[in-house]
Design a protein around this motif. Structure first.
Motif, PDB file in Angstrom:
ATOM      1  N   GLY A  29      14.419   1.046 -30.974  1.00 37.40           N
ATOM      2  CA  GLY A  29      14.107   0.997 -32.387  1.00 37.40           C
ATOM      3  C   GLY A  29      13.709  -0.408 -32.809  1.00 37.40           C
ATOM      4  N   ASP A  30      13.310  -0.532 -34.073  1.00 34.99           N
ATOM      5  CA  ASP A  30      12.851  -1.821 -34.619  1.00 34.99           C
ATOM      6  C   ASP A  30      11.801  -2.455 -33.701  1.00 34.99           C
ATOM      7  N   LEU A  31      10.793  -1.668 -33.346  1.00 35.17           N
ATOM      8  CA  LEU A  31       9.803  -2.092 -32.367  1.00 35.17           C
ATOM      9  C   LEU A  31       8.716  -2.951 -33.023  1.00 35.17           C
ATOM     10  N   PRO A  32       8.449  -4.133 -32.493  1.00 36.28           N
ATOM     11  CA  PRO A  32       7.346  -4.945 -33.012  1.00 36.28           C
ATOM     12  C   PRO A  32       6.006  -4.301 -32.679  1.00 36.28           C
ATOM     13  N   VAL A  33       4.969  -4.700 -33.421  1.00 38.41           N
ATOM     14  CA  VAL A  33       3.662  -4.050 -33.347  1.00 38.41           C
ATOM     15  C   VAL A  33       2.606  -5.054 -32.891  1.00 38.41           C
ATOM     16  N   ILE A  34       1.724  -4.620 -31.982  1.00 39.97           N
ATOM     17  CA  ILE A  34       0.539  -5.392 -31.596  1.00 39.97           C
ATOM     18  C   ILE A  34      -0.694  -4.560 -31.924  1.00 39.97           C
ATOM     19  N   VAL A  35      -1.584  -5.118 -32.747  1.00 39.64           N
ATOM     20  CA  VAL A  35      -2.883  -4.495 -33.013  1.00 39.64           C
ATOM     21  C   VAL A  35      -3.904  -5.200 -32.131  1.00 39.64           C
ATOM     22  N   PHE A  36      -4.569  -4.443 -31.253  1.00 38.62           N
ATOM     23  CA  PHE A  36      -5.446  -5.048 -30.250  1.00 38.62           C
ATOM     24  C   PHE A  36      -6.908  -4.721 -30.521  1.00 38.62           C
ATOM     25  N   SER A  37      -7.743  -5.764 -30.520  1.00 37.65           N
ATOM     26  CA  SER A  37      -9.181  -5.620 -30.732  1.00 37.65           C
ATOM     27  C   SER A  37      -9.917  -5.802 -29.404  1.00 37.65           C
ATOM     28  N   HIS A  38     -10.660  -4.787 -29.003  1.00 36.63           N
ATOM     29  CA  HIS A  38     -11.335  -4.814 -27.707  1.00 36.63           C
ATOM     30  C   HIS A  38     -12.587  -5.688 -27.741  1.00 36.63           C
ATOM     31  N   GLY A  39     -13.071  -6.039 -26.559  1.00 35.22           N
ATOM     32  CA  GLY A  39     -14.311  -6.786 -26.424  1.00 35.22           C
ATOM     33  C   GLY A  39     -15.525  -5.903 -26.660  1.00 35.22           C
ATOM     34  N   TYR A  40     -16.708  -6.536 -26.681  1.00 30.64           N
ATOM     35  CA  TYR A  40     -17.956  -5.826 -26.965  1.00 30.64           C
ATOM     36  C   TYR A  40     -18.131  -4.618 -26.043  1.00 30.64           C
ATOM     37  N   GLY A  41     -18.405  -3.468 -26.658  1.00 33.97           N
ATOM     38  CA  GLY A  41     -18.730  -2.267 -25.915  1.00 33.97           C
ATOM     39  C   GLY A  41     -17.551  -1.431 -25.467  1.00 33.97           C
ATOM     40  N   TRP A  42     -16.353  -1.974 -25.511  1.00 33.84           N
ATOM     41  CA  TRP A  42     -15.192  -1.251 -25.027  1.00 33.84           C
ATOM     42  C   TRP A  42     -14.683  -0.262 -26.080  1.00 33.84           C
ATOM     43  N   SER A  43     -13.490   0.228 -25.943  1.00 28.20           N
ATOM     44  CA  SER A  43     -12.945   1.234 -26.845  1.00 28.20           C
ATOM     45  C   SER A  43     -11.431   1.232 -26.735  1.00 28.20           C
ATOM     46  N   MET A  44     -10.815   2.177 -27.423  1.00 30.61           N
ATOM     47  CA  MET A  44      -9.364   2.332 -27.357  1.00 30.61           C
ATOM     48  C   MET A  44      -8.893   2.698 -25.951  1.00 30.61           C
ATOM     49  N   ASN A  45      -9.817   3.129 -25.085  1.00 28.24           N
ATOM     50  CA  ASN A  45      -9.442   3.562 -23.738  1.00 28.24           C
ATOM     51  C   ASN A  45      -9.342   2.420 -22.746  1.00 28.24           C
ATOM     52  N   GLY A  46      -9.750   1.218 -23.131  1.00 25.19           N
ATOM     53  CA  GLY A  46      -9.730   0.092 -22.213  1.00 25.19           C
ATOM     54  C   GLY A  46      -8.453  -0.727 -22.290  1.00 25.19           C
ATOM     55  N   TYR A  47      -8.402  -1.755 -21.453  1.00 25.76           N
ATOM     56  CA  TYR A  47      -7.331  -2.758 -21.465  1.00 25.76           C
ATOM     57  C   TYR A  47      -5.956  -2.172 -21.144  1.00 25.76           C
ATOM     58  N   ALA A  48      -5.946  -1.154 -20.290  1.00 25.76           N
ATOM     59  CA  ALA A  48      -4.668  -0.566 -19.883  1.00 25.76           C
ATOM     60  C   ALA A  48      -3.721  -1.574 -19.243  1.00 25.76           C
ATOM     61  N   PRO A  49      -4.211  -2.552 -18.449  1.00 28.18           N
ATOM     62  CA  PRO A  49      -3.259  -3.510 -17.870  1.00 28.18           C
ATOM     63  C   PRO A  49      -2.428  -4.243 -18.913  1.00 28.18           C
ATOM     64  N   LEU A  50      -2.988  -4.469 -20.093  1.00 24.36           N
ATOM     65  CA  LEU A  50      -2.228  -5.128 -21.145  1.00 24.36           C
ATOM     66  C   LEU A  50      -1.468  -4.117 -22.005  1.00 24.36           C
ATOM     67  N   ALA A  51      -2.177  -3.105 -22.503  1.00 20.80           N
ATOM     68  CA  ALA A  51      -1.548  -2.177 -23.442  1.00 20.80           C
ATOM     69  C   ALA A  51      -0.351  -1.469 -22.825  1.00 20.80           C
ATOM     70  N   ASP A  52      -0.493  -1.014 -21.594  1.00 22.36           N
ATOM     71  CA  ASP A  52       0.617  -0.301 -20.951  1.00 22.36           C
ATOM     72  C   ASP A  52       1.800  -1.233 -20.687  1.00 22.36           C
ATOM     73  N   PHE A  53       1.494  -2.454 -20.288  1.00 22.23           N
ATOM     74  CA  PHE A  53       2.569  -3.405 -20.025  1.00 22.23           C
ATOM     75  C   PHE A  53       3.326  -3.732 -21.312  1.00 22.23           C
ATOM     76  N   TRP A  54       2.581  -4.072 -22.355  1.00 24.59           N
ATOM     77  CA  TRP A  54       3.248  -4.414 -23.620  1.00 24.59           C
ATOM     78  C   TRP A  54       4.099  -3.257 -24.134  1.00 24.59           C
ATOM     79  N   ALA A  55       3.571  -2.047 -24.070  1.00 27.70           N
ATOM     80  CA  ALA A  55       4.344  -0.899 -24.548  1.00 27.70           C
ATOM     81  C   ALA A  55       5.585  -0.677 -23.693  1.00 27.70           C
ATOM     82  N   ALA A  56       5.459  -0.883 -22.388  1.00 31.41           N
ATOM     83  CA  ALA A  56       6.610  -0.709 -21.500  1.00 31.41           C
ATOM     84  C   ALA A  56       7.673  -1.769 -21.728  1.00 31.41           C
TER      85      ALA A  56
END
Length: 313
Positions: free
Chosen positions: A47-74
């Motif tokens: 609980g009380d989870l901090p939030v990261i809003v991530f902006s992708h690089g040119y051409g990418w999407s919400m589906n990219g950057y799994a090495p970071l997004a998955d790690f941070w969420a874990a």
């Protein structure tokens, strides 16, 4: 990863937890021409989870950057990844009338994510009531880093060289800027003519931020060398840290993903270091009592053959 860098990681990492994600979560976006699609990732517990809003690089999407997004969420963060209008998944043609303003739409996307936290929180079963809305950070890579920096107080210079509109957001307490573009004084003729938004001022970027740059990152948009990507550290006030990665190019070892065209310098060890240090930095910035950042910085200094160097001011 070498044994020394594994040891570094073990000193700053906690035990990861199971991650759950939902996509696409759609937020209404009047005037944008497309509703905003967002991926929501979070640890299954806590609980009380901090939030990261991530902006992708040119051409990418919400589906990219799994090495970071998955790690941070874990490791205890809720990660929100909007898909900007420049995404290849949307296929906007260059002649689209929105194209000259995509840089502004990007900033509005991040603010719309913050405005839509209720809907985003409710999209993932079991997530409701678990966000800490007082501990929000932004992060981004390349164009996404420039986008994120505006919420931290960076401004785009107008045509007469004066700082433009203040688009900072008081809800954002810290940031991670990965391969962020530098000052506009050194743009190539093409970039100066076609990308006028690449003329920032960092004079008002005051919240804590970690800037990550590769010492082999040579941009086609700048007449300078890799140090162009360190300008946000050099010219911004307040608490800042700079991680310079040895041998890293623009993908910084593969943060957009492995085995993709943009990753020209694939290095799982380099990515692991970024994962550990960004997580430790954000926890320290959002929780002043947390000592993980100091431990991470010390651990990096003690590695016999480090992958990078860390500076702070």
């Amino acid at each position: 990863m070498s044994d020394s860098n594994i040891a570094t990681a073990q000193k700053v990492a906690g035990a990861p937890t199971i991650v759950v994600s939902a996509k696409p979560v759609v937020l209404s976006a009047p005037g944008r021409g497309e509703n905003l699609q967002v991926r929501v990732s979070a640890p299954m517990t806590g609980g009380d989870l901090p939030v990261i809003v991530f902006s992708h690089g040119y051409g990418w999407s919400m589906n990219g950057y799994a090495p970071l997004a998955d790690f941070w969420a874990a490791h205890g963060f809720v990660v929100l990844q909007p898909t900007h209008l420049d995404s290849r998944t949307l296929g906007l043609p260059a002649e689209d009338p929105r194209t000259p303003r995509i840089w502004r739409f990007r900033i509005e996307d991040l603010k719309r994510v913050l405005d839509g936290l209720d809907a985003l929180e409710g999209s993932l079963p079991g997530l409701s009531g678990r966000l800490d809305r007082g501990r929000i950070a932004v992060a981004g890579h390349s164009w996404g880093a420039q986008t994120a920096s505006t919420l931290l107080g960076a401004r785009v210079l107008d045509s007469d060289g004066a700082p433009g509109e203040d688009m900072s957001d008081p809800r954002v307490k810290a940031g991670v800027l990965l391969a962020i573009t530098g000052l506009g004084d050194d743009l190539t003729p093409f970039a100066a003519e076609n990308l006028p938004f690449l003329k920032p001022s960092f004079d008002n970027m005051t919240p804590p931020a970690l800037i990550v740059a590769g010492d082999h990152d040579q941009s086609a948009l700048s007449t300078r060398g890799p140090d162009w990507f360190t300008d946000s550290y050099t010219y911004s006030p307040g608490r800042k840290s700079l991680l310079t990665l040895f041998g890293a190019e623009h993908s910084l070892g593969g943060i957009p993903g492995y085995e993709v065209a943009e990753t020209t310098d694939e290095s799982p060890a380099r990515v692991a270091l970024i994962q550990q240090l960004t997580s430790a930095f954000l926890r320290s910035a959002l929780y002043p009592e947390d000592t993980g950042w100091q431990a991470a910085a010390t651990a990096l200094e003690e590695v016999p053959n480090p992958l990078g160097k860390l500076q702070s001011k």
